[in-house]
Design an enzyme around this catalytic site. Structure first.
Site, PDB file in Angstrom:
ATOM      1  N   GLN A 142      17.403  -6.926  29.850  1.00  0.00           N
ATOM      2  CA  GLN A 142      18.336  -5.882  29.409  1.00  0.00           C
ATOM      3  C   GLN A 142      19.725  -6.098  29.998  1.00  0.00           C
ATOM      4  OE1 GLN A 142      17.111  -1.799  30.034  1.00  0.00           O
ATOM      5  NE2 GLN A 142      15.256  -2.071  28.840  1.00  0.00           N
ATOM      6  N   TYR A 192      11.787   4.186  22.925  1.00  0.00           N
ATOM      7  CA  TYR A 192      12.094   3.163  23.931  1.00  0.00           C
ATOM      8  C   TYR A 192      13.169   2.207  23.467  1.00  0.00           C
ATOM      9  CZ  TYR A 192       8.347   5.290  26.202  1.00  0.00           C
ATOM     10  OH  TYR A 192       7.597   6.255  26.793  1.00  0.00           O
ATOM     11  N   LEU A 193      13.358   2.139  22.138  1.00  0.00           N
ATOM     12  CA  LEU A 193      14.385   1.227  21.639  1.00  0.00           C
ATOM     13  C   LEU A 193      15.756   1.893  21.659  1.00  0.00           C
ATOM     14  CD1 LEU A 193      14.552  -1.661  20.583  1.00  0.00           C
ATOM     15  CD2 LEU A 193      14.507  -0.746  18.274  1.00  0.00           C
ATOM     16  N   GLN A 194      15.780   3.217  21.478  1.00  0.00           N
ATOM     17  CA  GLN A 194      17.097   3.866  21.271  1.00  0.00           C
ATOM     18  C   GLN A 194      18.093   3.525  22.371  1.00  0.00           C
ATOM     19  OE1 GLN A 194      17.046   8.337  22.458  1.00  0.00           O
ATOM     20  NE2 GLN A 194      15.452   8.265  20.915  1.00  0.00           N
ATOM     21  N   ASP A 195      17.685   3.628  23.629  1.00  0.00           N
ATOM     22  CA  ASP A 195      18.681   3.391  24.695  1.00  0.00           C
ATOM     23  C   ASP A 195      19.034   1.918  24.834  1.00  0.00           C
ATOM     24  OD1 ASP A 195      17.124   2.335  27.401  1.00  0.00           O
ATOM     25  OD2 ASP A 195      15.843   3.631  26.196  1.00  0.00           O
ATOM     26  N   GLN A 196      18.105   1.019  24.428  1.00  0.00           N
ATOM     27  CA  GLN A 196      18.375  -0.414  24.563  1.00  0.00           C
ATOM     28  C   GLN A 196      19.404  -0.909  23.539  1.00  0.00           C
ATOM     29  OE1 GLN A 196      14.937  -3.045  25.505  1.00  0.00           O
ATOM     30  NE2 GLN A 196      13.692  -1.233  25.195  1.00  0.00           N
ATOM     31  N   HIS A 239      17.597   8.573  28.990  1.00  0.00           N
ATOM     32  CA  HIS A 239      18.042   7.177  29.113  1.00  0.00           C
ATOM     33  C   HIS A 239      19.163   6.875  28.115  1.00  0.00           C
ATOM     34  CE1 HIS A 239      14.601   5.741  31.646  1.00  0.00           C
ATOM     35  NE2 HIS A 239      15.504   4.857  31.985  1.00  0.00           N
TER      36      HIS A 239
END
Length: 366
Positions: free
Chosen positions: A104, A294-298, A320
């Site tokens: 990340q 879990y993808l949204q913040d990445q 997050h």
């Protein structure tokens, strides 16, 4: 190029390692000197842990920058980035610290390097409190590549809590600029698949039990789709230590990927691990978003750097994501808006659109 140093408070909002990852990656890409204070102030063991330290050292090496205050337990660092070079770099957490969290922080930097990069990341591949490597390869990678770049992710060795010992090699070439993305049309679920794994001394029956329990759980809600979850015994020469877990992915007609996953722990029966992953997937399908929680913040950091307007449809916006947006805005001056989805199908659901006018960062090194 070095301007005024940016001051970041690592103790606000999510208050953990994520603030450090987002701000140092953006500092490196933008060439902004940075001071982060109160690092992980909200955690039971405040300050830098081995995985945060190895991530910082890798970014420093990627750009030949200066790093002050970087030691275990330190709650303040000063980072002065230079030109991002690329080349071969290793980050070793020496623990089960997550290689996915190392990715990340390093992937955005490698995108804006002068030459291709090979990142050798060592630690835990399937660790608590972090994405599993399977999630990174099966969900994060195909979606993030919609920003207009490709990377290769080779899992050399899997490593589990508490020893780690895993290794992943990421290879990527720099880009001139990132394209915006639009992930707002979820479409309908067309297939559900996954893998349940055991490694080390654990018997394959554990993986089979996890898979069967997950399938039963999904069947209660989604009856018309075949659910294909492969039970796998990890090869001895490709897994270090003992571990088990499961990841289940739903693919949609528009190419969206949403997932649920869970790790086995001592004393937790296999059925429960399978059901936890299935429940997580179903929750992510119920909210109507085109990306899972879990993808949204990445995706935030890439949206901020891209050229043009990006939009993603999500379920409830996580802390997050709010944290990533806050620091992406502070460092890049990109503008984010978060509003409830206006779509009539979403009226009864907790569905949001995160929109960003990206800064159109162009790679100064190419």
């Amino acid at each position: 190029m070095a301007g005024q140093r940016v001051e970041v408070d690592g103790g606000i909002m999510e208050g953990g390692g994520q603030i450090l990852r987002v701000s140092t990656a953006l500092s490196c890409v933008l060439g902004l000197p940075l001071r982060v204070q109160k690092i992980r102030a909200g955690r039971s063991t405040p300050g830098l842990r081995p995985q945060h330290l190895s991530g910082l050292e890798m970014i420093r090496d990627l750009c030949d920058g200066q790093l002050e205050g970087a030691e275990i337990g330190s709650t303040e660092i000063i980072f002065t980035p230079e030109k991002i070079k690329g080349g071969i770099h290793t980050a070793d957490t020496k623990t089960a610290g997550s290689v996915c969290l190392l990715m990340q922080v390093s992937v955005p930097c490698a995108l804006f390097a002068a030459s291709p990069s090979e990142l050798r990341l060592k630690g835990g591949t399937n660790a608590e409190m972090a994405p599993q490597i399977d999630y990174t390869v099966m969900v994060f990678k195909p979606i993030v590549e919609k920003f207009g770049f490709k990377f290769n992710c080779d899992i050399k060795m899997r490593g589990y809590y508490p020893k780690g010992g895993g290794e992943v090699i990421v290879q990527m070439s720099p880009v001139k600029q990132l394209n915006p993305i639009n992930l707002t049309d979820r479409g309908s679920v067309t297939k559900i698949y996954g893998r349940a794994f055991v490694a080390g001394v654990l018997p394959l029956k554990v993986a089979k039990d996890m898979a069967a329990a997950a399938v039963r759980c999904i069947r209660k809600e989604i009856r018309d789709l075949y659910v294909n979850i492969q039970p796998v015994q990890e090869a001895k020469d490709q897994a270090f230590g003992n571990g088990s877990g499961i990841i289940i992915i739903a693919e949609t007609s528009t190419g969206c990927l949403l997932a649920g996953s869970s790790l086995g722990k001592r004393g937790v029966n296999a059925d429960k691990v399978g059901i936890d992953a299935a429940e997580m997937l179903l929750a992510n399908l119920r909210h109507g978003g085109a990306v899972d929680e879990y993808l949204q913040d990445q995706l935030i950091i890439f949206m901020a750097l891209a050229s043009g307007v990006s939009r993603i449809k999500t379920g409830p916006v996580t802390l997050h994501s709010q944290t990533a947006i806050h620091f992406a805005e502070q460092l890049t001056k990109a503008k984010f808006t978060v509003k409830k989805s206006e779509n009539e199908d979403d009226a009864s659901k907790d569905t949001y659109i995160i929109e960003c006018q990206g800064i159109g960062m162009t790679n100064p090194n190419l």
